[in-house]
Design a protein around this motif. Structure first.
Motif, PDB file in Angstrom:
ATOM      1  N   MET A 167       0.792  -1.217   0.000  1.00  0.00           N
ATOM      2  CA  MET A 167       0.000   0.000   0.000  1.00  0.00           C
ATOM      3  C   MET A 167       0.830   1.274   0.000  1.00  0.00           C
ATOM      4  SD  MET A 167      -1.352  -0.339   3.922  1.00  0.00           S
ATOM      5  CE  MET A 167      -2.442   1.060   3.755  1.00  0.00           C
ATOM      6  N   GLY A 168       2.136   1.191   0.146  1.00  0.00           N
ATOM      7  CA  GLY A 168       2.980   2.380   0.083  1.00  0.00           C
ATOM      8  C   GLY A 168       3.200   2.865  -1.337  1.00  0.00           C
ATOM      9  N   TYR A 169       2.670   2.125  -2.328  1.00  0.00           N
ATOM     10  CA  TYR A 169       2.879   2.467  -3.741  1.00  0.00           C
ATOM     11  C   TYR A 169       1.542   2.750  -4.418  1.00  0.00           C
ATOM     12  CZ  TYR A 169       7.669   0.844  -3.211  1.00  0.00           C
ATOM     13  OH  TYR A 169       8.955   0.709  -2.804  1.00  0.00           O
ATOM     14  N   THR A 170       1.580   3.655  -5.385  1.00  0.00           N
ATOM     15  CA  THR A 170       0.414   3.959  -6.214  1.00  0.00           C
ATOM     16  C   THR A 170       0.842   3.829  -7.671  1.00  0.00           C
ATOM     17  OG1 THR A 170      -0.402   5.538  -4.574  1.00  0.00           O
ATOM     18  CG2 THR A 170      -1.371   5.648  -6.775  1.00  0.00           C
ATOM     19  N   VAL A 171      -0.013   3.224  -8.482  1.00  0.00           N
ATOM     20  CA  VAL A 171       0.336   3.030  -9.884  1.00  0.00           C
ATOM     21  C   VAL A 171      -0.848   3.410 -10.764  1.00  0.00           C
ATOM     22  CG1 VAL A 171      -0.284   0.576  -9.701  1.00  0.00           C
ATOM     23  CG2 VAL A 171       1.082   1.351 -11.637  1.00  0.00           C
ATOM     24  N   TRP A 172      -0.538   4.112 -11.871  1.00  0.00           N
ATOM     25  CA  TRP A 172      -1.513   4.452 -12.899  1.00  0.00           C
ATOM     26  C   TRP A 172      -1.115   3.700 -14.164  1.00  0.00           C
ATOM     27  CZ3 TRP A 172       0.586   7.722  -9.366  1.00  0.00           C
ATOM     28  CH2 TRP A 172      -0.286   8.483  -8.570  1.00  0.00           C
ATOM     29  N   HIS A 173      -2.060   2.969 -14.752  1.00  0.00           N
ATOM     30  CA  HIS A 173      -1.786   2.158 -15.940  1.00  0.00           C
ATOM     31  C   HIS A 173      -2.401   2.790 -17.189  1.00  0.00           C
ATOM     32  CE1 HIS A 173      -0.506  -1.105 -13.275  1.00  0.00           C
ATOM     33  NE2 HIS A 173      -1.646  -1.009 -12.635  1.00  0.00           N
ATOM     34  N   LEU A 193       4.392   5.596  -8.195  1.00  0.00           N
ATOM     35  CA  LEU A 193       4.818   6.495  -7.132  1.00  0.00           C
ATOM     36  C   LEU A 193       5.030   5.691  -5.864  1.00  0.00           C
ATOM     37  CD1 LEU A 193       5.178   9.353  -5.838  1.00  0.00           C
ATOM     38  CD2 LEU A 193       2.688   9.351  -5.450  1.00  0.00           C
ATOM     39  N   GLY A 194       6.226   5.841  -5.278  1.00  0.00           N
ATOM     40  CA  GLY A 194       6.538   5.140  -4.043  1.00  0.00           C
ATOM     41  C   GLY A 194       7.612   5.876  -3.271  1.00  0.00           C
ATOM     42  N   PRO A 195       8.026   5.359  -2.125  1.00  0.00           N
ATOM     43  CA  PRO A 195       9.029   6.036  -1.312  1.00  0.00           C
ATOM     44  C   PRO A 195      10.345   6.298  -2.037  1.00  0.00           C
ATOM     45  CG  PRO A 195       7.960   4.289  -0.066  1.00  0.00           C
ATOM     46  CD  PRO A 195       7.510   4.134  -1.476  1.00  0.00           C
ATOM     47  N   ALA A 293      14.386  10.506  -3.881  1.00  0.00           N
ATOM     48  CA  ALA A 293      13.372   9.851  -3.062  1.00  0.00           C
ATOM     49  C   ALA A 293      12.276  10.847  -2.690  1.00  0.00           C
ATOM     50  CB  ALA A 293      14.007   9.275  -1.798  1.00  0.00           C
ATOM     51  N   ILE A 294      11.077  10.334  -2.440  1.00  0.00           N
ATOM     52  CA  ILE A 294       9.933  11.167  -2.081  1.00  0.00           C
ATOM     53  C   ILE A 294       9.392  10.696  -0.741  1.00  0.00           C
ATOM     54  CG2 ILE A 294       7.584  11.848  -2.713  1.00  0.00           C
ATOM     55  CD1 ILE A 294       8.335  11.527  -5.599  1.00  0.00           C
ATOM     56  N   GLY A 295       9.142  11.613   0.148  1.00  0.00           N
ATOM     57  CA  GLY A 295       8.627  11.229   1.455  1.00  0.00           C
ATOM     58  C   GLY A 295       7.707  12.275   2.029  1.00  0.00           C
ATOM     59  N   ASN A 297       4.768  14.687   3.226  1.00  0.00           N
ATOM     60  CA  ASN A 297       3.619  15.295   2.554  1.00  0.00           C
ATOM     61  C   ASN A 297       3.783  15.369   1.040  1.00  0.00           C
ATOM     62  OD1 ASN A 297       2.294  15.712   4.989  1.00  0.00           O
ATOM     63  ND2 ASN A 297       3.191  17.752   5.283  1.00  0.00           N
ATOM     64  N   GLU A 298       5.021  15.297   0.567  1.00  0.00           N
ATOM     65  CA  GLU A 298       5.239  15.388  -0.873  1.00  0.00           C
ATOM     66  C   GLU A 298       4.587  14.231  -1.616  1.00  0.00           C
ATOM     67  OE1 GLU A 298       8.841  16.098  -4.110  1.00  0.00           O
ATOM     68  OE2 GLU A 298       9.333  15.553  -2.040  1.00  0.00           O
ATOM     69  N   VAL A 299       4.554  13.056  -0.993  1.00  0.00           N
ATOM     70  CA  VAL A 299       3.902  11.909  -1.627  1.00  0.00           C
ATOM     71  C   VAL A 299       2.436  12.222  -1.901  1.00  0.00           C
ATOM     72  CG1 VAL A 299       3.159   9.516  -1.301  1.00  0.00           C
ATOM     73  CG2 VAL A 299       5.468  10.207  -0.629  1.00  0.00           C
ATOM     74  N   PHE A 300       1.759  12.782  -0.913  1.00  0.00           N
ATOM     75  CA  PHE A 300       0.344  13.108  -1.079  1.00  0.00           C
ATOM     76  C   PHE A 300       0.145  14.187  -2.132  1.00  0.00           C
ATOM     77  CE2 PHE A 300       0.883  11.560   3.277  1.00  0.00           C
ATOM     78  CZ  PHE A 300      -0.044  10.519   3.294  1.00  0.00           C
ATOM     79  N   ASP A 301       1.045  15.164  -2.179  1.00  0.00           N
ATOM     80  CA  ASP A 301       0.936  16.238  -3.152  1.00  0.00           C
ATOM     81  C   ASP A 301       1.116  15.709  -4.570  1.00  0.00           C
ATOM     82  OD1 ASP A 301       0.835  19.059  -3.996  1.00  0.00           O
ATOM     83  OD2 ASP A 301       2.954  18.759  -4.486  1.00  0.00           O
ATOM     84  N   VAL A 302       2.141  14.875  -4.777  1.00  0.00           N
ATOM     85  CA  VAL A 302       2.396  14.315  -6.108  1.00  0.00           C
ATOM     86  C   VAL A 302       1.240  13.414  -6.536  1.00  0.00           C
ATOM     87  CG1 VAL A 302       3.887  12.768  -7.439  1.00  0.00           C
ATOM     88  CG2 VAL A 302       4.897  14.476  -5.913  1.00  0.00           C
TER      89      VAL A 302
END
Length: 313
Positions: A167-173, A193-195, A293-295, A297-302
């Motif tokens: 669940m730490g990753y999000t993917v758009w296909h 998108l992931g850590p 690397a992204i961590g 609040n930036e993850v939520f923004d992206v």
């Protein structure tokens, strides 16, 4: 090796008619072993293919399974619609309660739809086929149709790998690049998108070995400049969404690459890596050299920016 619509069938590798009896099949296997053995000047890679082909059709039970279509076995992609692949012989997925990556879009969906439309036009003059994924039908189809199906399978395989990251990753296909038309030349197969960062991913199956030359893929089945084209689409998506990609990843079948992970440095300012399918999860977890690397609040923004900007094929 034999699970791609672009690969030769086990019978073709053995050089025998699919209708051959058991003795004819056995004679063909022994002949091909002698012809391809490295000790007698044969090609080691082909020698391995011959042995693998015999494993698939060398016994009555294995041959019956192969002839029923298990040479093209594939599991359904995560969250794929049940109508995406009618007739495709897939093992029933086992219940899995592990948290999955967030997934948006239909992996391989654009190419599956194109394949189904074109295979029916080619084979059935628009009439419904009993099984558009029948291996004999697929292998007899023109190369561009087999390529569509091979790439759809490659995208679905990548989707399964990403889903297992959690669940730490999000993917758009099947994302359409900004400002481009609705065709395969405008598509980004996956955005992950992931850590470890934000990546654009190209899933490919060229039907044979692929090499890297001057920062680009080359091989018998390779056309155009896949890496440069992927990077260009990512740049367009980055501008439209107001995000910054950490790198580009090209995923190929394990048998088609010399190295499981080959980092190419930067192409037009974007770090690029070519990986075997089995090494993809490792790369996505640890990241690419030079990727940011992204961590926090930036993850939520992206994620929000992409969710508002992407459109699907």
């Amino acid at each position: 090796m034999f699970d791609s619509p672009l690969s030769s069938s086990a019978y073709e590798v053995l050089g025998v008619d699919p209708a051959a009896d058991e003795e004819g099949l056995r004679r063909a296997f022994r002949l091909r072993l002698r012809q391809t053995h490295p000790d007698t000047g044969g090609d080691a890679a082909v020698f391995v293919q011959v042995q693998r082909a015999w494993e698939l059709v060398g016994t009555p039970a294995a041959r019956a399974a192969y002839d029923r279509g298990h040479g093209f076995s594939a599991e359904p992609a995560p969250e794929a619609s049940t109508g995406a692949a009618p007739g495709w012989r897939a093992p029933a997925p086992r219940p899995d309660t592990r948290p999955r990556a967030r997934s948006h879009g239909q992996p391989g969906g654009w190419r599956r739809e194109r394949y189904l439309t074109l295979i029916r036009e080619w084979a059935g003059r628009g009439v419904a086929l009993e099984d558009p994924y029948d291996p004999a039908l697929v292998r007899s189809a023109p190369h561009h149709l087999r390529r569509l199906l091979a790439d759809a399978l490659a995208e679905e395989a990548t989707a399964r790998v990403v889903a297992d990251l959690g669940m730490g990753y999000t993917v758009w296909h099947d994302v359409m690049a900004a400002g481009r038309g609705a065709d395969s030349d405008a598509k980004i197969d996956h955005i992950v998108l992931g850590p470890s960062g934000l990546y654009g991913i190209l899933s490919e199956d060229f039907g044979g070995p692929v090499r890297i030359r001057r920062g680009e893929l080359v091989g018998e089945g390779v056309s155009g400049a896949p890496i440069a084209e992927l990077v260009a689409r990512m740049r367009g998506m980055a501008r439209a969404a107001g995000v910054r990609f950490g790198g580009a990843i090209v995923v190929l079948p394990d048998d088609d690459v010399m190295e499981s992970i080959a980092e190419l440095g930067k192409v037009r300012g974007t770090p690029v890596v070519v990986v075997s399918r089995s090494a993809l999860s490792t790369v996505l977890r640890r990241g690419i050299t030079g990727a940011r690397a992204i961590g926090g609040n930036e993850v939520f923004d992206v994620r929000t920016r992409l969710q508002q900007s992407v459109r699907f094929a």
